[in-house]
Design an enzyme around this catalytic site. Structure first.
Site, PDB file in Angstrom:
ATOM      1  N   TYR A  83       0.965  -1.246   0.141  1.00  0.00           N
ATOM      2  CA  TYR A  83       0.067   0.255   0.114  1.00  0.00           C
ATOM      3  C   TYR A  83       0.900   1.302   0.075  1.00  0.00           C
ATOM      4  O   TYR A  83       0.501   2.097  -0.677  1.00  0.00           O
ATOM      5  CB  TYR A  83      -0.811  -0.040   1.121  1.00  0.00           C
ATOM      6  CG  TYR A  83      -1.902   1.206   1.291  1.00  0.00           C
ATOM      7  CD1 TYR A  83      -3.111   1.156   0.498  1.00  0.00           C
ATOM      8  CD2 TYR A  83      -1.524   2.204   2.050  1.00  0.00           C
ATOM      9  CE1 TYR A  83      -3.791   2.553   0.484  1.00  0.00           C
ATOM     10  CE2 TYR A  83      -2.345   3.183   2.293  1.00  0.00           C
ATOM     11  CZ  TYR A  83      -3.611   3.318   1.221  1.00  0.00           C
ATOM     12  OH  TYR A  83      -4.344   4.532   1.525  1.00  0.00           O
ATOM     13  N   LYS A 123       0.897   4.426  -2.946  1.00  0.00           N
ATOM     14  CA  LYS A 123       0.631   5.642  -2.934  1.00  0.00           C
ATOM     15  C   LYS A 123       1.850   6.203  -3.350  1.00  0.00           C
ATOM     16  O   LYS A 123       1.665   7.718  -3.942  1.00  0.00           O
ATOM     17  CB  LYS A 123       0.092   5.801  -1.426  1.00  0.00           C
ATOM     18  CG  LYS A 123      -1.272   5.328  -1.065  1.00  0.00           C
ATOM     19  CD  LYS A 123      -2.197   5.864  -2.250  1.00  0.00           C
ATOM     20  CE  LYS A 123      -3.697   5.352  -1.770  1.00  0.00           C
ATOM     21  NZ  LYS A 123      -4.657   5.435  -2.573  1.00  0.00           N
TER      22      LYS A 123
END
Length: 265
Positions: free
Chosen positions: A192, A196
């Site tokens: 994750y 990002k």
């Protein structure tokens, strides 16, 4: 999946604070601005759709599941908002292209695109993370915004002052995840966070390369949603930066902000 509230006393001024407050967000004819929000049938996306609808905007509520999207849009329309559903799976090129045609059939331009759809994916010890763990989250968090942005660029370019808002996370900030005093430092996982960080870089490149369109990143903060049920702020607070970035004034592009101000890279 982001952070608790930072120390606002040392945060730089939010560059998105100079927003257009008019109904059309800069449209000289004062027609409602048209905005598409991906992943908008629940959580942050749904609240963003509602808040922009309450501003008088024309909202296209993007959802992967057609039934859930229609139900969410119907609830907002029943409250008097100009909201309609668009079936949109950001991982499918065919679905995205069909969504473009659906929007084009009703509108000749798109003022704002909010790339909100995102997934957490598997988390765990980086030493045990394998390449396959990246595939599904990157398909949504990285390739999804690329797929949707590229497909909707013609409709965005047809707007007088188009804007794209990328919903990122402070967990994509190398500065914050490297700071032992920050909550982000405690998160040690590969998928994750790196998705990002990749989204952040992509957005700055878009902002430099496509000068006609304003591209800005936002961090909603550690918001209580299905993705992060232990979030420390409300979904309303989590949408503050998104709504501000959707209304950002002329010339502001390539920024990364949350509801308190600038987020460091």
């Amino acid at each position: 999946m982001t952070t608790t509230e930072p120390n606002t006393a040392v945060r730089p001024t939010d560059p998105t604070s100079a927003v257009d407050h008019g109904k059309a967000a800069g449209d000289p004819a004062h027609e409602p601005a048209t905005v598409l929000v991906t992943g908008a049938n629940r959580g942050i996306g749904l609240t963003t759709a509602r808040r922009l609808g309450e501003l008088g905007w024309r909202v296209l509520l993007g959802a992967r599941d057609a039934g859930r999207g229609e139900a969410a849009a119907a609830d907002l329309a029943a409250a008097g908002l100009d909201v309609s559903a668009v079936t949109l799976d950001v991982t499918s090129q065919d679905s995205v292209l069909a969504a473009v045609e659906q929007v084009r059939a009703r509108h000749d331009h798109l003022d704002v695109l909010i790339n909100n759809a995102g997934v957490l994916g598997a988390t765990g010890d980086p030493a045990r993370t394998v390449a396959a763990d990246f595939l599904a989250p990157y398909g949504v968090n990285v390739l999804g915004p690329v797929r949707v942005t590229q497909a909707f660029l013609p409709l965005l370019r047809a707007a007088r002052r188009p804007r794209v808002v990328m919903v990122s996370s402070s967990l994509g900030s190398i500065t914050l995840t490297s700071d032992p005093q920050r909550m982000e430092h405690a998160t040690q996982e590969l998928v994750y966070t790196s998705s990002k960080a990749a989204l952040n870089m992509m957005t700055t490149q878009y902002a430099r390369a496509i000068e006609q369109v304003q591209f800005n990143l936002v961090d909603p903060g550690y918001t209580e949603t299905d993705m992060s049920p232990q979030g420390t702020q409300t979904v309303m607070e989590g949408t503050d930066a998104i709504v501000a970035a959707a209304q950002v004034g002329p010339g502001v592009t390539g920024t990364f902000t949350d509801r308190f101000g600038v987020v460091p890279w």
